[in-house]
Design an enzyme around this catalytic site. Structure first.
Site, PDB file in Angstrom:
ATOM      1  N   GLU A  87       0.801  -1.223   0.000  1.00  0.00           N
ATOM      2  CA  GLU A  87       0.000   0.000   0.000  1.00  0.00           C
ATOM      3  C   GLU A  87       0.838   1.279   0.000  1.00  0.00           C
ATOM      4  OE1 GLU A  87      -4.267  -0.390   1.668  1.00  0.00           O
ATOM      5  OE2 GLU A  87      -2.899  -0.901   3.311  1.00  0.00           O
ATOM      6  N   HIS A 140      -0.627   5.869   7.449  1.00  0.00           N
ATOM      7  CA  HIS A 140      -1.787   5.005   7.211  1.00  0.00           C
ATOM      8  C   HIS A 140      -1.863   4.000   8.347  1.00  0.00           C
ATOM      9  CE1 HIS A 140      -4.751   2.404   5.503  1.00  0.00           C
ATOM     10  NE2 HIS A 140      -3.898   1.381   5.479  1.00  0.00           N
ATOM     11  N   HIS A 191     -11.518  -0.433   6.758  1.00  0.00           N
ATOM     12  CA  HIS A 191     -10.075  -0.572   6.591  1.00  0.00           C
ATOM     13  C   HIS A 191      -9.304   0.205   7.651  1.00  0.00           C
ATOM     14  CE1 HIS A 191      -6.491  -0.421   3.510  1.00  0.00           C
ATOM     15  NE2 HIS A 191      -6.086  -0.658   4.743  1.00  0.00           N
TER      16      HIS A 191
END
Length: 237
Positions: free
Chosen positions: A77, A96, A166
């Site tokens: 990612e 993230h 997520h």
């Protein structure tokens, strides 16, 4: 190159801090833009943030291509980071994470809003990006630049974007401020979840938000908080 070494040392510390504060666990990542090559960034190889060392740091261009000849395995990612830095040249760091306190606000219609002064850094406009809207059934991971650019477009000029089912992504102009925002995003979410059980919440007014952001993003506040979190993370190692 002293600036590069400083950036890498900060990035390693950021990984350890985010792990110590449970913003990230085995998963999640943080990046910093290359201080001398703006279309490059540094991020760890695919490793638990708690374990990251300077030798784990890789260099990528904004499209996620390794440019340092490293044979290490990259995060799938990483495109989150490059796409946001590509879309917003003022952004120099991205976090993230999959904070369990934050995820519920990406699953429901309840908006996550700043209600405490140290939570002002998250900003007022926190939207929920749903990868299914454009890409259909996926594993919810941001695996390529098309995914990343769609996420970056949805983020717009905001600081935080939630990701349905997520986690969340935080973008900032400096690594210290971005890490602290990610920490207090989690704190804010926890407090809002607790307060919702007691009754109506009085959130920060627009002017309060502005004043609290001035305080939160000042060098004095950030250096004080950074010193604290570095010490806490180092004591555990």
């Amino acid at each position: 190159m002293p600036k590069v070494k400083e950036a890498i040392d900060l990035l390693v510390a950021a990984n350890h801090i985010l792990a110590h504060e449970n913003v990230v666990d085995a998963f999640g990542h943080v990046s910093i833009r290359h201080p001398e090559i703006p279309n490059h960034y540094f991020i760890s190889c695919s490793r638990s943030p708690q374990l990251v060392t300077p030798d784990d740091i890789m260099e990528f261009d904004l499209e996620g291509n390794s440019v340092d000849g490293s044979k290490l395995r990259p995060y799938a990612e990483r495109h989150i980071h490059g796409a946001i830095m590509e879309a917003r040249p003022e952004i120099n760091s991205v976090v993230h994470n999959h904070s369990y306190s934050v995820i519920p606000f990406g699953l429901t219609g309840v908006k996550l809003r700043p209600a405490i002064h140290v939570g002002a850094g998250v900003g007022e406009d926190i939207g929920v990006w749903d990868i299914h809207d454009k890409f259909g059934d996926t594993d919810l991971l941001v695996r390529n630049m098309e995914h990343g650019r769609d996420l970056a477009s949805f983020l717009g000029q905001s600081t935080v974007v939630l990701m349905r089912g997520h986690g969340s992504t935080v973008a900032g102009q400096g690594l210290k401020g971005t890490v602290l925002t990610a920490i207090y995003l989690q704190v804010s979410a926890t407090i809002q979840l607790q307060a919702m059980q007691l009754g109506d919440i009085k959130f920060l007014s627009p002017r309060e938000l502005e004043k609290c952001q001035e305080m939160f993003f000042s060098d004095l506040s950030q250096d004080r908080a950074w010193e604290h979190y570095v010490m806490c993370a180092e004591e555990e190692r």
